[in-house]
Design an enzyme around this catalytic site. Structure first.
Site, PDB file in Angstrom:
ATOM      1  N   ASP A  10      25.458  31.511  59.182  1.00  0.00           N
ATOM      2  CA  ASP A  10      26.656  31.209  59.966  1.00  0.00           C
ATOM      3  C   ASP A  10      26.829  32.370  60.944  1.00  0.00           C
ATOM      4  OD1 ASP A  10      29.138  30.070  60.802  1.00  0.00           O
ATOM      5  OD2 ASP A  10      30.221  31.381  59.445  1.00  0.00           O
ATOM      6  N   SER A  11      27.760  32.196  61.859  1.00  0.00           N
ATOM      7  CA  SER A  11      28.075  33.300  62.771  1.00  0.00           C
ATOM      8  C   SER A  11      28.753  34.446  62.015  1.00  0.00           C
ATOM      9  CB  SER A  11      28.996  32.787  63.874  1.00  0.00           C
ATOM     10  OG  SER A  11      30.136  32.178  63.296  1.00  0.00           O
ATOM     11  N   TYR A  42      30.630  32.276  67.686  1.00  0.00           N
ATOM     12  CA  TYR A  42      29.715  31.464  68.474  1.00  0.00           C
ATOM     13  C   TYR A  42      30.498  30.397  69.257  1.00  0.00           C
ATOM     14  CZ  TYR A  42      25.453  32.959  65.842  1.00  0.00           C
ATOM     15  OH  TYR A  42      24.400  33.650  65.284  1.00  0.00           O
ATOM     16  N   GLY A  43      31.640  30.016  68.705  1.00  0.00           N
ATOM     17  CA  GLY A  43      32.348  28.825  69.194  1.00  0.00           C
ATOM     18  C   GLY A  43      32.918  28.917  70.589  1.00  0.00           C
ATOM     19  N   CYS A  73      27.330  26.405  59.893  1.00  0.00           N
ATOM     20  CA  CYS A  73      28.186  26.738  61.035  1.00  0.00           C
ATOM     21  C   CYS A  73      28.363  25.448  61.828  1.00  0.00           C
ATOM     22  CB  CYS A  73      27.498  27.805  61.887  1.00  0.00           C
ATOM     23  SG  CYS A  73      28.337  28.153  63.445  1.00  0.00           S
ATOM     24  N   THR A  75      29.504  25.051  64.727  1.00  0.00           N
ATOM     25  CA  THR A  75      29.137  25.246  66.129  1.00  0.00           C
ATOM     26  C   THR A  75      27.618  25.147  66.312  1.00  0.00           C
ATOM     27  OG1 THR A  75      31.039  26.704  66.333  1.00  0.00           O
ATOM     28  CG2 THR A  75      29.393  26.799  68.087  1.00  0.00           C
ATOM     29  N   GLU A 152      39.898  35.178  59.991  1.00  0.00           N
ATOM     30  CA  GLU A 152      39.196  36.468  59.911  1.00  0.00           C
ATOM     31  C   GLU A 152      40.189  37.618  59.700  1.00  0.00           C
ATOM     32  OE1 GLU A 152      35.686  37.342  60.777  1.00  0.00           O
ATOM     33  OE2 GLU A 152      35.065  35.246  60.689  1.00  0.00           O
ATOM     34  N   CYS A 186      34.640  23.109  61.176  1.00  0.00           N
ATOM     35  CA  CYS A 186      34.201  24.504  61.307  1.00  0.00           C
ATOM     36  C   CYS A 186      34.286  25.088  59.903  1.00  0.00           C
ATOM     37  CB  CYS A 186      35.136  25.238  62.260  1.00  0.00           C
ATOM     38  SG  CYS A 186      35.033  27.036  62.176  1.00  0.00           S
ATOM     39  N   THR A 187      33.267  25.825  59.516  1.00  0.00           N
ATOM     40  CA  THR A 187      33.200  26.267  58.113  1.00  0.00           C
ATOM     41  C   THR A 187      34.254  27.324  57.757  1.00  0.00           C
ATOM     42  OG1 THR A 187      31.358  27.691  58.771  1.00  0.00           O
ATOM     43  CG2 THR A 187      30.808  25.608  57.689  1.00  0.00           C
ATOM     44  N   HIS A 188      34.978  27.796  58.744  1.00  0.00           N
ATOM     45  CA  HIS A 188      36.116  28.686  58.435  1.00  0.00           C
ATOM     46  C   HIS A 188      37.344  27.892  57.968  1.00  0.00           C
ATOM     47  CE1 HIS A 188      33.991  31.899  60.520  1.00  0.00           C
ATOM     48  NE2 HIS A 188      34.971  32.744  60.244  1.00  0.00           N
TER      49      HIS A 188
HETATM   50  N1  DGL Z   1      32.006  29.163  61.257  1.00  0.00           N
HETATM   51  C1  DGL Z   1      31.840  28.818  62.652  1.00  0.00           C
HETATM   52  C2  DGL Z   1      31.748  27.300  62.780  1.00  0.00           C
HETATM   53  O1  DGL Z   1      31.619  26.606  61.806  1.00  0.00           O
HETATM   54  C3  DGL Z   1      33.032  29.229  63.479  1.00  0.00           C
HETATM   55  C4  DGL Z   1      33.085  30.608  63.959  1.00  0.00           C
HETATM   56  C5  DGL Z   1      32.534  30.819  65.324  1.00  0.00           C
HETATM   57  O2  DGL Z   1      33.135  30.418  66.329  1.00  0.00           O
HETATM   58  O3  DGL Z   1      31.494  31.452  65.340  1.00  0.00           O
HETATM   59  O4  DGL Z   1      31.792  26.783  63.850  1.00  0.00           O
END
Ligand code: DGL
Length: 269
Positions: A10-11, A42-43, A73, A75, A152, A186-188
């Protein structure tokens, strides 16, 4: 049989929601996790940049002779995977198609919501995957760029006033659209599922894409599974390991007792 690990990336921290599911469902498997914390998020980046980063993340994990890769991730799964998955000769699972199928199976009224980073929503990947299975689905997609920095920064309590405000701002149109199923694309986002669920109401089903992806992996008959021995986990990051360790338990659902190893971006380039 030689033990080969499963690679997950993931990012940053969000992909640990996939590791959590892997440890729960496939406890015999060894995991190599890479969180590209030096380049998160990354998003907000351009598609070509996300593709380049994703290729580098895959290249790094392939160095461990992995038997499968999980792109944990939203994204990278949405923007990069459709462009590059065919270039590799091992199973690479993103979080889009499994979550889309789960949403189609779950919805009763055909109204499905999709949340994600700006890049994920801009790619239209979740919408395409849903429409391929359910062409008449009514879809509402909303980018939620403030969710990742809130998570975060530990602003995850459903009573947190800032989180409540942002949830209300993003999700009011979702509520008005009458969705009965909402993909946390999004995995967050599963980390703030309680706040999202409270706002949307308990009649709305929330889909955790990492959980769906790992369920798919678990049932992938072509993947040789470890039958015995407890699995191990190695964590790699591209920024400060201490920062990663501090927040990782929130995503992982356990303390990180393993050493977190730092790599330089040159090593993955
Ligand atoms: N965990 C990333 C996702 O699932 C989001 C964080 C990012 O923007 O890098 O998109």
């Amino acid at each position: 049989m030689k033990r080969q690990p499963i690679g997950v990336f993931d990012s940053g921290l969000g992909g640990l929601t996939a590791v959590r599911e892997l440890e729960r469902l496939m406890p015999n498997e060894d995991i190599i996790y890479f969180g590209d914390t030096g380049r998160v998020p990354y998003g907000t980046r351009a598609p070509d940049t996300i593709v380049r980063y994703t290729r580098q993340d895959i290249h790094f994990l392939r160095g461990f002779d992995v038997k499968a890769l999980v792109v944990a991730c939203g994204t990278a799964s949405s923007v990069a995977l459709p462009r590059i998955a065919g270039d590799y000769d091992l199973p690479i699972l993103g979080v889009v198609s499994a979550a889309a199928s789960a949403a189609v199976a779950q919805t009763k009224n055909g109204k499905i919501g999709i949340l994600g980073t700006a890049a994920t929503i801009g790619s239209g990947a979740f919408s395409r995957a849903i429409e391929a299975e359910f062409p008449s689905a009514k879809l509402t997609s909303i980018p939620c760029p403030l969710f990742v920095p809130l998570v975060e920064n530990g602003r995850i309590s459903p009573s947190d006033p800032v989180l409540r405000l942002v949830v209300e701002e993003y999700l009011t149109p979702m509520k008005e659209a009458g969705v009965d199923t909402l993909i946390l694309g999004c995995t967050h986002y599963p980390i703030i599922a309680e706040a999202i669920g409270e706002f949307m109401g308990d009649q709305v089903s929330l889909i955790n894409p990492a959980r769906e992806a790992i369920l798919t992996l678990h049932h992938l008959s072509s993947l040789p599974k470890n039958q015995d021995g407890s699995g191990s986990c190695r964590f790699f990051v591209s920024d400060d390991p201490a920062l990663f360790s501090k927040n990782a338990s929130l995503f992982l659902g356990r303390e990180v007792s393993e050493a977190v190893e730092q790599i330089t971006l040159e090593e993955i380039g």
